[in-house]
Scaffold this motif. Structure first.
Motif, short mmCIF file in Angstrom:
data_model
loop_
_atom_site.label_atom_id
_atom_site.label_comp_id
_atom_site.label_asym_id
_atom_site.label_seq_id
_atom_site.Cartn_x
_atom_site.Cartn_y
_atom_site.Cartn_z
N ILE A 187 0.83 -1.22 0.00
CA ILE A 187 0.00 0.00 0.00
C ILE A 187 0.86 1.27 0.00
CG2 ILE A 187 -1.66 1.37 1.38
CD1 ILE A 187 -2.90 -1.33 2.27
N LEU A 188 0.52 2.19 -0.90
CA LEU A 188 1.07 3.55 -0.85
C LEU A 188 -0.09 4.47 -0.49
CD1 LEU A 188 3.30 5.67 -1.22
CD2 LEU A 188 2.80 5.68 -3.68
N LEU A 189 0.04 5.11 0.67
CA LEU A 189 -1.07 5.84 1.27
C LEU A 189 -0.77 7.34 1.33
CD1 LEU A 189 -3.67 5.90 3.22
CD2 LEU A 189 -2.05 5.47 5.08
N VAL A 190 -1.69 8.13 0.76
CA VAL A 190 -1.62 9.59 0.89
C VAL A 190 -2.69 9.98 1.89
CG1 VAL A 190 -2.44 11.65 -0.33
CG2 VAL A 190 -0.59 10.30 -1.29
N GLU A 191 -2.33 10.78 2.89
CA GLU A 191 -3.30 11.01 3.98
C GLU A 191 -3.01 12.32 4.69
OE1 GLU A 191 -6.13 11.13 6.18
OE2 GLU A 191 -6.21 9.25 5.06
N GLN A 192 -4.08 13.12 4.89
CA GLN A 192 -3.97 14.38 5.64
C GLN A 192 -3.83 14.11 7.14
OE1 GLN A 192 -5.46 18.27 4.64
NE2 GLN A 192 -3.45 17.64 3.97
N SER A 195 -1.03 11.68 11.84
CA SER A 195 -0.74 10.82 13.00
C SER A 195 -1.29 9.41 12.78
CB SER A 195 -1.29 11.42 14.30
OG SER A 195 -2.67 11.63 14.18
N MET A 196 -2.49 9.29 12.18
CA MET A 196 -3.04 7.96 11.89
C MET A 196 -2.20 7.25 10.83
SD MET A 196 -5.59 7.02 13.72
CE MET A 196 -6.75 5.90 12.99
N ALA A 197 -1.81 7.99 9.80
CA ALA A 197 -1.02 7.39 8.72
C ALA A 197 0.32 6.87 9.25
CB ALA A 197 -0.80 8.42 7.62
N ALA A 222 6.97 10.02 13.33
CA ALA A 222 5.97 10.34 14.36
C ALA A 222 6.65 10.96 15.58
CB ALA A 222 5.20 9.08 14.76
N ARG A 223 7.92 10.58 15.84
CA ARG A 223 8.65 11.10 17.01
C ARG A 223 9.36 12.43 16.71
NH1 ARG A 223 10.89 5.78 17.94
NH2 ARG A 223 12.81 6.60 17.10
N GLN A 228 6.10 16.82 14.20
CA GLN A 228 5.04 17.08 15.17
C GLN A 228 4.55 18.51 15.06
OE1 GLN A 228 5.96 15.82 19.12
NE2 GLN A 228 5.80 13.67 18.60
N LYS A 229 5.47 19.43 14.92
CA LYS A 229 5.09 20.85 14.81
C LYS A 229 4.31 21.11 13.54
CE LYS A 229 8.74 23.12 17.25
NZ LYS A 229 10.08 23.55 17.02
N ALA A 230 4.80 20.57 12.43
CA ALA A 230 4.21 20.89 11.14
C ALA A 230 2.91 20.15 10.86
CB ALA A 230 5.23 20.60 10.03
N TYR A 231 2.83 18.88 11.29
CA TYR A 231 1.71 18.05 10.83
C TYR A 231 0.88 17.39 11.93
CZ TYR A 231 4.28 18.58 6.52
OH TYR A 231 4.96 19.12 5.46
N LEU A 232 1.42 17.32 13.15
CA LEU A 232 0.72 16.55 14.18
C LEU A 232 0.17 17.44 15.29
CD1 LEU A 232 3.25 13.56 14.47
CD2 LEU A 232 1.26 13.74 12.99
N GLY A 233 0.21 18.74 15.07
CA GLY A 233 -0.38 19.66 16.05
C GLY A 233 0.42 19.74 17.34
N GLY A 234 1.70 19.31 17.31
CA GLY A 234 2.54 19.38 18.50
C GLY A 234 3.12 20.77 18.67
N GLU A 235 3.64 21.03 19.87
CA GLU A 235 4.24 22.36 20.10
C GLU A 235 5.72 22.32 19.79
OE1 GLU A 235 2.66 25.15 20.63
OE2 GLU A 235 0.87 23.96 20.41
#
Length: 235
Positions: A187-192, A195-197, A222-223, A228-235
């Motif tokens: 599978i090649l997955l494109v996803e907004q 974090s789930m992807a 993910a780590r 995290q800042k750009a895509y996962l809503g982290g600070e």
């Protein structure tokens, strides 16, 4: 299984993909994440033959498929679940699934695969005579996935499968994607929903304005503080 080398794509004067290179090994889930307009959908559409490459190569198991038509690529084992699902609303669930197998001649195997789709998505079996346009968003996403599986893909391209779905359904769709992969489909997955992807991907690439800027395992990305800042809503 799939290798993209220095791929460039233009829309008129717009340089949409700039020297993109990525690989997807057999049995992997690889995800491509990035902001809207970064080039994710263009990448998938070019792999499946819907967009033309300006330069570069697309290899499937070492064979150069860059000049092949979209139907030829389906015959070779590439299938796409498009963004926005693109089911045929005025046709029944069954007819949509049958269209997924339109290049196949093996009737008894098609029947087996239809049973497999109904087993994986029981709701589709219950609604096979219903018009696809009357299904809910989540059911339409399952139908789009079932339709793609009917071509017996070796590699499945998935474009934004969670788009517009309630959180509970998103989790269910990702569980199904994982199951499909575990039964042998790459599978090649494109996803907004980054974090789930990343939570299900073996490896991941980040695309920004048409260029791959970071790659690594799903876990590494993910780590990463930057991600995290750009895509996962982290600070």
């Amino acid at each position: 299984m799939l290798e993209i080398k220095n791929l460039n794509v233009h829309y008129g004067v717009i340089h949409a993909l700039k020297d993109i290179s990525l690989t997807v090994n057999a049995g992997e889930i690889v995800t491509l994440i990035g902001a809207n307009g970064a080039g994710k959908t263009t990448t998938l559409r070019t792999i499946s033959g819907l967009n033309k490459a300006t330069s570069g190569e697309i290899l499937l198991e070492g064979k150069n498929i860059t000049a092949l038509s979209a139907p030829q690529r389906v015959e070779m084992g590439i299938s796409q679940v498009p963004e926005g699902r693109r089911i045929f609303p005025a046709m029944s669930v069954l007819e949509n699934l049958e269209l997924g197998a339109f290049l196949r001649k093996d009737k008894s195997e098609i029947k087996k695969d239809m049973e497999m789709v109904y087993e994986r998505f029981p709701i589709l079996g219950n609604r096979k005579k219903q018009l696809a346009g009357t299904l809910s968003g989540g059911e339409q996403q399952m139908l789009a996935m079932g339709r793609a599986l009917m071509s017996r893909p070796r590699i499945l391209l998935m474009d934004e499968p969670s788009m517009g779905l309630a959180p509970l359904l998103v989790r269910e769709i990702f569980k199904i994607i994982k199951d499909i992969n575990q039964t042998g489909t790459t599978i090649l997955l494109v996803e907004q929903n980054a974090s789930m992807a990343l939570s299900i991907a073996h490896r991941a690439y980040v695309i920004e304005t048409g260029s791959i800027v970071i790659s690594g395992t799903g876990e590494e990305l993910a780590r990463s503080n930057e991600i995290q800042k750009a895509y996962l809503g982290g600070e």
